[in-house]
Design an enzyme around this catalytic site. Sequence first.
Site, PDB file in Angstrom:
ATOM      1  N   HIS A 134       0.589  -1.020   0.098  1.00 29.35           N
ATOM      2  CA  HIS A 134      -0.035  -0.014   0.025  1.00 29.35           C
ATOM      3  C   HIS A 134       0.784   1.296   0.038  1.00 29.35           C
ATOM      4  O   HIS A 134       2.161   1.211   0.513  1.00 29.35           O
ATOM      5  CB  HIS A 134      -0.988   0.010   1.180  1.00 29.35           C
ATOM      6  CG  HIS A 134      -2.096   0.947   1.320  1.00 29.35           C
ATOM      7  ND1 HIS A 134      -1.395   2.360   1.796  1.00 29.35           N
ATOM      8  CD2 HIS A 134      -3.076   0.811   1.309  1.00 29.35           C
ATOM      9  CE1 HIS A 134      -2.946   3.213   1.746  1.00 29.35           C
ATOM     10  NE2 HIS A 134      -3.718   2.349   1.629  1.00 29.35           N
ATOM     11  N   ASP A 211       3.397  -3.849   7.833  1.00 35.76           N
ATOM     12  CA  ASP A 211       2.374  -3.267   7.570  1.00 35.76           C
ATOM     13  C   ASP A 211       1.153  -4.203   7.963  1.00 35.76           C
ATOM     14  O   ASP A 211       0.874  -5.029   6.978  1.00 35.76           O
ATOM     15  CB  ASP A 211       2.279  -2.641   6.282  1.00 35.76           C
ATOM     16  CG  ASP A 211       0.853  -2.066   6.184  1.00 35.76           C
ATOM     17  OD1 ASP A 211      -0.045  -2.001   6.938  1.00 35.76           O
ATOM     18  OD2 ASP A 211       0.520  -1.436   5.002  1.00 35.76           O
ATOM     19  N   GLN A 214      -4.022  -5.008   7.273  1.00 35.62           N
ATOM     20  CA  GLN A 214      -4.831  -5.797   6.828  1.00 35.62           C
ATOM     21  C   GLN A 214      -4.899  -7.284   7.281  1.00 35.62           C
ATOM     22  O   GLN A 214      -5.592  -8.252   7.065  1.00 35.62           O
ATOM     23  CB  GLN A 214      -4.940  -6.034   5.365  1.00 35.62           C
ATOM     24  CG  GLN A 214      -5.188  -4.857   4.496  1.00 35.62           C
ATOM     25  CD  GLN A 214      -6.532  -4.217   4.438  1.00 35.62           C
ATOM     26  OE1 GLN A 214      -7.554  -4.928   4.935  1.00 35.62           O
ATOM     27  NE2 GLN A 214      -6.914  -2.969   4.024  1.00 35.62           N
ATOM     28  N   LYS A 237     -10.106  -0.027  11.046  1.00 37.27           N
ATOM     29  CA  LYS A 237     -10.414  -1.431  10.094  1.00 37.27           C
ATOM     30  C   LYS A 237     -10.537  -2.516  10.846  1.00 37.27           C
ATOM     31  O   LYS A 237     -10.833  -3.473  10.635  1.00 37.27           O
ATOM     32  CB  LYS A 237      -9.090  -1.483   9.459  1.00 37.27           C
ATOM     33  CG  LYS A 237      -8.950  -0.631   8.132  1.00 37.27           C
ATOM     34  CD  LYS A 237      -7.504  -1.001   7.217  1.00 37.27           C
ATOM     35  CE  LYS A 237      -6.877   0.278   6.588  1.00 37.27           C
ATOM     36  NZ  LYS A 237      -7.691   0.702   5.360  1.00 37.27           N
ATOM     37  N   CYS A 377      -4.703   2.822  -3.486  1.00 38.49           N
ATOM     38  CA  CYS A 377      -3.521   2.952  -2.753  1.00 38.49           C
ATOM     39  C   CYS A 377      -2.283   1.833  -3.250  1.00 38.49           C
ATOM     40  O   CYS A 377      -1.344   1.693  -2.451  1.00 38.49           O
ATOM     41  CB  CYS A 377      -3.770   3.219  -1.479  1.00 38.49           C
ATOM     42  SG  CYS A 377      -4.699   4.576  -1.067  1.00 38.49           S
TER      43      CYS A 377
HETATM   44  N1  PMP Z   1      -1.673  -0.474   4.874  1.00 38.04           N
HETATM   45  C1  PMP Z   1      -2.594  -1.127   4.175  1.00 38.04           C
HETATM   46  C2  PMP Z   1      -2.279  -2.438   3.757  1.00 38.04           C
HETATM   47  C3  PMP Z   1      -4.084  -0.687   4.031  1.00 38.04           C
HETATM   48  O1  PMP Z   1      -4.975  -1.524   3.375  1.00 38.04           O
HETATM   49  C4  PMP Z   1      -4.261   0.545   4.671  1.00 38.04           C
HETATM   50  C5  PMP Z   1      -5.716   1.431   4.605  1.00 38.04           C
HETATM   51  N2  PMP Z   1      -6.090   1.373   3.344  1.00 38.04           N
HETATM   52  C6  PMP Z   1      -3.106   1.537   5.178  1.00 38.04           C
HETATM   53  C7  PMP Z   1      -1.948   0.841   5.150  1.00 38.04           C
HETATM   54  C8  PMP Z   1      -3.257   2.641   5.692  1.00 38.04           C
HETATM   55  O2  PMP Z   1      -4.088   2.794   6.761  1.00 38.04           O
HETATM   56  P1  PMP Z   1      -4.537   4.039   7.275  1.00 38.04           P
HETATM   57  O3  PMP Z   1      -5.131   4.868   6.131  1.00 38.04           O
HETATM   58  O4  PMP Z   1      -5.622   4.005   8.218  1.00 38.04           O
HETATM   59  O5  PMP Z   1      -3.481   5.041   7.908  1.00 38.04           O
END
Ligand code: PMP
Length: 422
Positions: A134, A211, A214, A237, A377
């Site tokens: 991401h 990270d 998920q 999430k 993203c």
């Molecule tokens: N890493 C991953 C794999 C994600 O799916 C997301 C959220 N879409 C993020 C990081 C970032 O999370 P946040 O926007 O809550 O900071």
Amino acid sequence: ARRFDVAAIRADFPILSRRVRGDRPLIYLDSAATSQKPLRVLDAEREFYLEHNAAAHRGTHLLAEEATDAYEGARERVAAFLGATPAEIVFTRNATEAINLLTYAISNATLAGSAAGRLRLGPGDEVLVTELEHHANLVPWQQLCERTGATLRWAPVTAEGRLDADRLAHLISPRTRFLALTHQSNVTGAVSPLAEIVKVAHDAEVLVAVDAAQSVPHFPVDVTQLGVDFLCFSGHKMLAPYGIGVLFGRAELLALMPPFLTGGSMIEVVTMERSSFLPPPQRFEPGVPPAAQAAGLAAACDYLAELGMARIAAHEEELTAHALDTVGALPGVRILGPGTAKDRGSSVSFVVEGVHPHDVGQYLDDLGIAVRTGHHCAWPLHRALGAQSSTRASFYLYNTHEEVEALGRGIREAQRYFGAGT
Ligand code: PMP
């Protein structure tokens, strides 16, 4: 074991009974973007504001004490949820801020020179990431490399949308200092074999930052068992409110880290010339802390733990298998990512030949089905998989097999409407 009672779970999430778009039942398949929140979490936040609201870590009055207890109690709860100790849990705004905290602490350590040798990064050093990332776990590392003169390298994905773990192992060199990788892709759902990768990295004295945005919401994650050095995720999430996330760091590493953001509540002594800083985790939490959000996150951990993360994962695996069968069987639909639910989470992204993802998303929305469209993203990953963009359905503990069926029917209808899939 108790039955996994989805109907009872759904009753805890009033928003899921909404009717939308001409009195259709809402079908929420966008939990990878953000999850819905159970009453238990909303009540915890509300109770904080109704009864205990005050600035935590400040003041000597009763409410301030209660607010501090709520905040620090939440830290203990989150630590237990992850198999960590409370001092290893830094509250942040979200996963994005956690990764920025870490990467700025690394460049600040580099600037400071001496103390934090293990964290220093400079020309000739390498940071290894993966093509699955991401943007939140890619751009901050790119920027860190720009600030320090280090080189960014990346491990590719396979055609199936998984991390190529062998290639990753070969990319680790004596110059590699950090490996940053996602535990579960928010696009392909691929789950990477973290424990094995950590072992290879540690044998080469590479620090591993994960990270887990998920993964922590969806299956049991124990940082001690995995042996990771750093790990981050967002509360929103995993049933918790917005505005609260976590950076886990191993105690001896956090102790080496200079702060990222500075200000009140993170200092030991301040003079006009200079300041010294508190030990972790306070060193990384300047300003009045988000105690209500932390209380919400603690309630979310309780809710998930009581249902059992393994049972939640099993339910999601069934939904994912069903979705892969249903959506994957449609003519002209290509799943981005593994075609079976093994070692795969519940993000199911797909491309409908001849129909733009935005049209798919809009058509489904008219049916009351909420999905996400775009590159999620993860632009480089889409490029690697030969897709401009995709439609993503993502499932969580409250989703049902009927909803999976409705998704399949909806995509088929969209194909007919747009004259595709024949
Ligand atoms: N890493 C991953 C794999 C994600 O799916 C997301 C959220 N879409 C993020 C990081 C970032 O999370 P946040 O926007 O809550 O900071």
